[in-house]
Design an enzyme around this catalytic site. Structure first.
Site, PDB file in Angstrom:
ATOM      1  N   ASP A  36       0.854  -1.189   0.000  1.00 56.05           N
ATOM      2  CA  ASP A  36       0.000   0.000   0.000  1.00 56.05           C
ATOM      3  C   ASP A  36       0.893   1.243   0.000  1.00 56.05           C
ATOM      4  O   ASP A  36       1.883   1.311   0.726  1.00 56.05           O
ATOM      5  CB  ASP A  36      -0.924  -0.003   1.227  1.00 56.05           C
ATOM      6  CG  ASP A  36      -2.071   0.975   1.073  1.00 56.05           C
ATOM      7  OD1 ASP A  36      -3.220   0.534   0.915  1.00 56.05           O
ATOM      8  OD2 ASP A  36      -1.803   2.207   1.082  1.00 56.05           O
ATOM      9  N   ILE A  37       0.501   2.220  -0.810  1.00 55.57           N
ATOM     10  CA  ILE A  37       1.304   3.437  -0.978  1.00 55.57           C
ATOM     11  C   ILE A  37       1.258   4.323   0.276  1.00 55.57           C
ATOM     12  O   ILE A  37       2.161   5.144   0.486  1.00 55.57           O
ATOM     13  CB  ILE A  37       0.819   4.196  -2.235  1.00 55.57           C
ATOM     14  CG1 ILE A  37       1.918   5.055  -2.823  1.00 55.57           C
ATOM     15  CG2 ILE A  37      -0.440   4.995  -1.966  1.00 55.57           C
ATOM     16  CD1 ILE A  37       1.613   5.541  -4.237  1.00 55.57           C
ATOM     17  N   ASN A  96     -12.699  -3.109   2.511  1.00 55.34           N
ATOM     18  CA  ASN A  96     -13.633  -1.989   2.497  1.00 55.34           C
ATOM     19  C   ASN A  96     -14.526  -2.120   1.268  1.00 55.34           C
ATOM     20  O   ASN A  96     -14.042  -2.345   0.161  1.00 55.34           O
ATOM     21  CB  ASN A  96     -12.861  -0.664   2.444  1.00 55.34           C
ATOM     22  CG  ASN A  96     -12.012  -0.446   3.679  1.00 55.34           C
ATOM     23  OD1 ASN A  96     -12.394  -0.840   4.773  1.00 55.34           O
ATOM     24  ND2 ASN A  96     -10.849   0.155   3.512  1.00 55.34           N
ATOM     25  N   GLY A 102     -16.259   2.590   3.347  1.00 52.37           N
ATOM     26  CA  GLY A 102     -15.010   3.355   3.266  1.00 52.37           C
ATOM     27  C   GLY A 102     -14.141   3.000   2.070  1.00 52.37           C
ATOM     28  O   GLY A 102     -12.936   3.255   2.078  1.00 52.37           O
ATOM     29  N   GLN A 103     -14.752   2.441   1.021  1.00 52.45           N
ATOM     30  CA  GLN A 103     -13.962   2.046  -0.151  1.00 52.45           C
ATOM     31  C   GLN A 103     -13.650   3.263  -1.012  1.00 52.45           C
ATOM     32  O   GLN A 103     -14.547   4.018  -1.380  1.00 52.45           O
ATOM     33  CB  GLN A 103     -14.737   1.015  -0.982  1.00 52.45           C
ATOM     34  CG  GLN A 103     -13.925   0.470  -2.149  1.00 52.45           C
ATOM     35  CD  GLN A 103     -14.711  -0.553  -2.968  1.00 52.45           C
ATOM     36  OE1 GLN A 103     -15.887  -0.822  -2.699  1.00 52.45           O
ATOM     37  NE2 GLN A 103     -14.054  -1.122  -3.964  1.00 52.45           N
ATOM     38  N   HIS A 109     -10.038  -5.187  -3.443  1.00 51.62           N
ATOM     39  CA  HIS A 109      -8.711  -5.384  -2.855  1.00 51.62           C
ATOM     40  C   HIS A 109      -8.865  -5.797  -1.396  1.00 51.62           C
ATOM     41  O   HIS A 109      -9.757  -5.323  -0.698  1.00 51.62           O
ATOM     42  CB  HIS A 109      -7.839  -4.128  -2.974  1.00 51.62           C
ATOM     43  CG  HIS A 109      -8.476  -2.877  -2.466  1.00 51.62           C
ATOM     44  ND1 HIS A 109      -9.396  -2.166  -3.203  1.00 51.62           N
ATOM     45  CD2 HIS A 109      -8.341  -2.218  -1.289  1.00 51.62           C
ATOM     46  CE1 HIS A 109      -9.789  -1.115  -2.499  1.00 51.62           C
ATOM     47  NE2 HIS A 109      -9.170  -1.129  -1.333  1.00 51.62           N
ATOM     48  N   HIS A 111      -6.935  -5.738   2.087  1.00 51.31           N
ATOM     49  CA  HIS A 111      -5.814  -5.188   2.853  1.00 51.31           C
ATOM     50  C   HIS A 111      -5.293  -6.248   3.816  1.00 51.31           C
ATOM     51  O   HIS A 111      -6.089  -6.905   4.507  1.00 51.31           O
ATOM     52  CB  HIS A 111      -6.272  -4.016   3.731  1.00 51.31           C
ATOM     53  CG  HIS A 111      -6.719  -2.788   3.010  1.00 51.31           C
ATOM     54  ND1 HIS A 111      -5.929  -1.668   2.877  1.00 51.31           N
ATOM     55  CD2 HIS A 111      -7.892  -2.486   2.403  1.00 51.31           C
ATOM     56  CE1 HIS A 111      -6.603  -0.720   2.223  1.00 51.31           C
ATOM     57  NE2 HIS A 111      -7.798  -1.194   1.932  1.00 51.31           N
TER      58      HIS A 111
HETATM   59  P1  AMP Z   1      -9.791   1.572   0.220  1.00 49.57           P
HETATM   60  O1  AMP Z   1     -10.393   1.655  -1.168  1.00 49.57           O
HETATM   61  O2  AMP Z   1     -10.294   2.628   1.129  1.00 49.57           O
HETATM   62  O3  AMP Z   1      -9.894   0.202   0.820  1.00 49.57           O
HETATM   63  O4  AMP Z   1      -8.246   1.850   0.113  1.00 49.57           O
HETATM   64  C1  AMP Z   1      -7.518   1.954  -1.058  1.00 49.57           C
HETATM   65  C2  AMP Z   1      -6.078   1.798  -0.665  1.00 49.57           C
HETATM   66  O5  AMP Z   1      -5.305   1.841  -1.859  1.00 49.57           O
HETATM   67  C3  AMP Z   1      -5.538   2.899   0.250  1.00 49.57           C
HETATM   68  O6  AMP Z   1      -4.996   2.298   1.423  1.00 49.57           O
HETATM   69  C4  AMP Z   1      -4.459   3.588  -0.601  1.00 49.57           C
HETATM   70  O7  AMP Z   1      -3.344   4.003   0.151  1.00 49.57           O
HETATM   71  C5  AMP Z   1      -4.098   2.500  -1.589  1.00 49.57           C
HETATM   72  N1  AMP Z   1      -3.577   2.983  -2.863  1.00 49.57           N
HETATM   73  C6  AMP Z   1      -4.143   3.902  -3.689  1.00 49.57           C
HETATM   74  N2  AMP Z   1      -3.380   4.085  -4.788  1.00 49.57           N
HETATM   75  C7  AMP Z   1      -2.324   3.238  -4.669  1.00 49.57           C
HETATM   76  C8  AMP Z   1      -1.180   2.963  -5.477  1.00 49.57           C
HETATM   77  N3  AMP Z   1      -0.952   3.589  -6.648  1.00 49.57           N
HETATM   78  N4  AMP Z   1      -0.297   2.027  -5.030  1.00 49.57           N
HETATM   79  C9  AMP Z   1      -0.490   1.394  -3.854  1.00 49.57           C
HETATM   80  N5  AMP Z   1      -1.547   1.616  -3.054  1.00 49.57           N
HETATM   81  C10 AMP Z   1      -2.453   2.530  -3.443  1.00 49.57           C
END
Ligand code: AMP
Ligand code: ZN
Length: 122
Positions: A36-37, A96, A102-103, A109, A111
């Site tokens: 995760d970034i 999420n 909270g997506q 994906h 986590h």
């Molecule tokens: P969520 O949709 O809330 O479950 O989270 C999306 C996750 O994707 C977040 O934790 C971001 O930090 C992560 N994210 C978004 N863009 C990137 C990327 N380019 N590379 C890695 N992680 C990412």
């Protein structure tokens, strides 16, 4: 064989296609895992199907094998990435789903977060 579903505007489809760089943890024909970034924890990576599935809400019986493989990979990769063994270690798995869930990125994906506390978040 038909090509996996791909959304040209989806950031995780772009990562799966190698069009956006990622720090890879694992890859096979249908699954990719990458860091995760913006990590919440010392270990924080995401497992995604390479095919564009918008969220966990779209999962049905036809995805049982894929989701089984993703969930089977999670504990193995967690240990490989530095999570300490259960029970004193362990990890958190979060999916999420939708606005109330909270997506933010609408490509399914999973986590996986772990490592010694305190964490940045969560
Ligand atoms: P969520 O949709 O809330 O479950 O989270 C999306 C996750 O994707 C977040 O934790 C971001 O930090 C992560 N994210 C978004 N863009 C990137 C990327 N380019 N590379 C890695 N992680 C990412
Ligand atoms: Zn996608």
């Amino acid at each position: 064989m038909t090509a996996p579903a791909h959304d040209p505007d989806c950031v995780f489809c772009k990562i799966a296609a190698g069009q956006i760089p990622s720090k890879k943890v694992y890859e096979d024909e249908e699954i990719l895992a990458f860091h995760d970034i913006a990590p919440w924890a010392p270990v924080h990576f995401l497992l995604i199907p390479k095919a564009h599935i918008p969220s966990f809400a779209q999962i049905g019986p036809e995805h049982a094998a894929l989701m089984g493989r993703i969930m089977t990979l999670a504990p193995r990769l967690a240990l490989e990435q530095g999570c300490r063994p259960y029970p004193e270690g362990g990890f958190r798995v979060v999916v999420n789903t939708g606005a109330d869930g909270g997506q933010e990125v609408h490509h399914l994906h999973v986590h996986v977060m772990g490592g010694p506390r305190p964490w940045a978040r969560g």
